[in-house]
Design a protein around this motif. Structure first.
Motif, PDB file in Angstrom:
ATOM      1  N   TYR A 162       0.814  -1.215   0.000  1.00  0.00           N
ATOM      2  CA  TYR A 162       0.000   0.000   0.000  1.00  0.00           C
ATOM      3  C   TYR A 162       0.853   1.273   0.000  1.00  0.00           C
ATOM      4  O   TYR A 162       0.614   2.202  -0.771  1.00  0.00           O
ATOM      5  CB  TYR A 162      -0.923  -0.004   1.222  1.00  0.00           C
ATOM      6  CG  TYR A 162      -2.030   1.030   1.172  1.00  0.00           C
ATOM      7  CD1 TYR A 162      -3.284   0.705   0.646  1.00  0.00           C
ATOM      8  CD2 TYR A 162      -1.822   2.319   1.640  1.00  0.00           C
ATOM      9  CE1 TYR A 162      -4.301   1.646   0.591  1.00  0.00           C
ATOM     10  CE2 TYR A 162      -2.831   3.270   1.583  1.00  0.00           C
ATOM     11  CZ  TYR A 162      -4.069   2.927   1.058  1.00  0.00           C
ATOM     12  OH  TYR A 162      -5.061   3.867   1.002  1.00  0.00           O
TER      13      TYR A 162
ATOM     14  N   CYS B 225      -0.161  -8.198  -8.317  1.00  0.00           N
ATOM     15  CA  CYS B 225       0.320  -6.826  -8.085  1.00  0.00           C
ATOM     16  C   CYS B 225       1.732  -6.645  -8.621  1.00  0.00           C
ATOM     17  O   CYS B 225       2.035  -5.649  -9.300  1.00  0.00           O
ATOM     18  CB  CYS B 225       0.305  -6.504  -6.589  1.00  0.00           C
ATOM     19  SG  CYS B 225      -1.325  -6.397  -5.837  1.00  0.00           S
TER      20      CYS B 225
ATOM     21  N   TYR C 289      -0.866 -10.817  -4.441  1.00  0.00           N
ATOM     22  CA  TYR C 289       0.376 -10.035  -4.481  1.00  0.00           C
ATOM     23  C   TYR C 289       1.173 -10.331  -5.754  1.00  0.00           C
ATOM     24  O   TYR C 289       1.817  -9.439  -6.304  1.00  0.00           O
ATOM     25  CB  TYR C 289       1.227 -10.310  -3.245  1.00  0.00           C
ATOM     26  CG  TYR C 289       0.776  -9.520  -2.030  1.00  0.00           C
ATOM     27  CD1 TYR C 289       0.497  -8.158  -2.127  1.00  0.00           C
ATOM     28  CD2 TYR C 289       0.641 -10.131  -0.792  1.00  0.00           C
ATOM     29  CE1 TYR C 289       0.089  -7.433  -1.026  1.00  0.00           C
ATOM     30  CE2 TYR C 289       0.237  -9.407   0.322  1.00  0.00           C
ATOM     31  CZ  TYR C 289      -0.044  -8.057   0.195  1.00  0.00           C
ATOM     32  OH  TYR C 289      -0.456  -7.339   1.289  1.00  0.00           O
TER      33      TYR C 289
ATOM     34  N   ILE D  38      -4.362  -4.399  -4.129  1.00  0.00           N
ATOM     35  CA  ILE D  38      -3.627  -4.129  -2.895  1.00  0.00           C
ATOM     36  C   ILE D  38      -4.570  -4.107  -1.700  1.00  0.00           C
ATOM     37  O   ILE D  38      -4.281  -4.688  -0.642  1.00  0.00           O
ATOM     38  CB  ILE D  38      -2.866  -2.789  -3.006  1.00  0.00           C
ATOM     39  CG1 ILE D  38      -1.701  -2.915  -3.992  1.00  0.00           C
ATOM     40  CG2 ILE D  38      -2.350  -2.344  -1.641  1.00  0.00           C
ATOM     41  CD1 ILE D  38      -0.999  -1.609  -4.303  1.00  0.00           C
TER      42      ILE D  38
END
Length: 287
Positions: free
Chosen positions: A222, A271, A268, A252
């Motif tokens: 974040y 991400c 993740y 996130i």
């Protein structure tokens, strides 16, 4: 070492073991300052940053080995190896950072020599530059013009104490020499005071820079990658990359809400792949 019969740091009396640091070193590229026209998220802007990152990436191994010896290793994803969410080379779809060309083909083959890898990276970079809208004179082997909003000269900031003492300096130096051969200039600014780099990042003026992230065992993307963290947005002011991606933001936040580690690891990974596609961070070393 005198305690051990072998006069080494690990022997019959004292045993030692190496452990990864909670953090990693990287080279950042600002999406707001290295772009084509005015859209940091455009395909052409990403291609420009991928061109630069591809050449930087190929020189990491030599630089890290030279500076650290066996005390560090090259990493390919923007996350510390100490994290349970860090991708492993055995994972499906794992790829070395910036190892594909503009068409999605692998740049390297296992049997390539170092020099062949350097040449292949530069050729792949030319493909990205052309996709970004740069004019390339094939006969001369030179980039001759940049598209609107982009340049033929960018500057990288590195706090190497003004004397070149930094593990990523060799990455910049070798990449700059390679890029220079095709008419692209990467200036290197060796800062004697690390506070100057912080000032540039906080002011949003840095184009490229070398730095490191501290990490925790439990990953949280974040602070560094959520759009609220872009400097001036009223959040963490730590998204120096200027990534502003609604899909990434949602992922996130989703990962933050879940207590299912397997699910979080999967999210993740998505991400990290999105961050890589923005081409704003080249992971370099894990100590």
């Amino acid at each position: 070492m005198g305690y051990n019969a072998n006069h080494e740091i690990s022997g019959d009396v004292i045993q030692t073991a190496k452990a990864d640091f909670l953090g990693y070193g990287y080279i950042g590229i600002s999406a707001a300052n290295v772009l084509v026209r005015t859209d940091p998220a455009s395909e052409q802007s990403r291609d420009l940053r991928k061109a630069i990152a591809t050449v930087l990436a190929v020189y990491r191994e030599t630089a890290v080995d030279s500076y650290f010896g066996e005390s560090a290793s090259v990493i390919d994803y923007p996350i510390s190896n100490t994290s349970w969410a860090a991708p492993q080379k055995t994972d499906e779809g794992y790829r070395a950072a910036f190892s594909q060309d503009v068409n999605g083909n692998d740049i390297y083959t296992p049997d390539m020599t170092a020099d062949e890898r350097y040449a292949a990276a530069l050729q792949a970079a030319i493909g990205f530059f052309e996709a970004a809208g740069y004019t390339y004179d094939e006969a001369a082997g030179q980039l001759t013009a940049a598209p609107e909003g982009a340049k033929l000269v960018y500057e990288a900031q590195i706090a190497a104490n003004g004397v070149g003492d930094h593990p990523s300096l060799a990455v910049l130096t070798n990449a700059a020499a390679a890029l220079s051969s095709i008419g692209f200039t990467l200036k290197i600014n060796d800062l004697s005071d690390a506070a100057l780099l912080s000032d540039m990042l906080n002011a949003g003026t840095a184009e490229l820079w070398c730095a490191g992230w501290q990490a925790t065992i439990d990953p949280d993307l974040y602070q560094a990658y959520h759009s609220s963290g872009i400097v001036g947005n009223g959040g963490s002011d730590s998204n120096y990359y200027n990534i502003d991606d609604a899909t990434l933001d949602e992922l996130i936040v989703d990962a933050r809400k879940s207590d299912d580690q397997a699910y979080r690891r999967s999210v993740y990974r998505q991400c990290l792949d999105l961050i890589a596609d923005w081409a704003v961070e080249l992971p370099v070393y894990q100590r």
